[in-house]
Write an enzyme that holds these catalytic residues in place. Sequence first.
Site, mmCIF file in Angstrom:
data_model
loop_
_atom_site.group_PDB
_atom_site.id
_atom_site.type_symbol
_atom_site.label_atom_id
_atom_site.label_comp_id
_atom_site.label_asym_id
_atom_site.label_seq_id
_atom_site.Cartn_x
_atom_site.Cartn_y
_atom_site.Cartn_z
ATOM 1 N N LYS A 12 -0.843 -1.540 5.025
ATOM 2 C CA LYS A 12 -0.863 -1.451 3.522
ATOM 3 C C LYS A 12 -0.430 -2.434 2.807
ATOM 4 C CE LYS A 12 1.675 1.092 0.214
ATOM 5 N NZ LYS A 12 2.163 2.338 -0.481
ATOM 6 N N ASP A 102 8.599 9.048 -3.664
ATOM 7 C CA ASP A 102 7.180 9.830 -3.981
ATOM 8 C C ASP A 102 6.480 10.746 -2.596
ATOM 9 O OD1 ASP A 102 4.374 10.061 -5.598
ATOM 10 O OD2 ASP A 102 4.144 7.820 -4.365
#
Length: 176
Positions: A12, A102
């Site tokens: 990522k 999130d």
Amino acid sequence: YDTELQRTVAVKIPKRSRLQSTEAFLAEARRVAKLKHDGIVPVHDVGVENDICFIVSEFLEGGSLADRLVGRKPTRDEAIRWISEVADALEYAHLHGIVHRDVKPANILLDHHGRAKLADFGIAQSTMKTGEFAPSLGTLRYMSPEQARGEPADHRSDIYSLGLVLHETLTGQLPY
């Protein structure tokens, strides 16, 4: 592909617009990497290469809960098991001072055994946070009211978001 260990991994790279400090990003990533729980996707490495920050983590073959919701609807038992597994992982993170901020189907991944794991702590905050991050809204559809108002998020915000995910997993739609 990790050529040293000869395995597939996930890498990522955060958006530059969300990153104000490389050191703050690395410090937060290191904190999350210390979370050792079966329900949290493990972080293998963090670093910077040519001014680009990255996180290397386990690659999960089962895809995301978001993918599953588009395909066949999960059974009631699958939904309850997956959300319970994520709730357990969130409790562990919260006890270690980490708020995910999130929680959504795209951040719940399934391993090759069909177990749910919480991923992408990219906008997580800890009670021991150092440095500054650019403000992030998270994902509006799954955001708690206080987070949507720009107020500080805490463990209750994650629980609210997980409740929305449970509702969607059971019914196929969000409650609003």
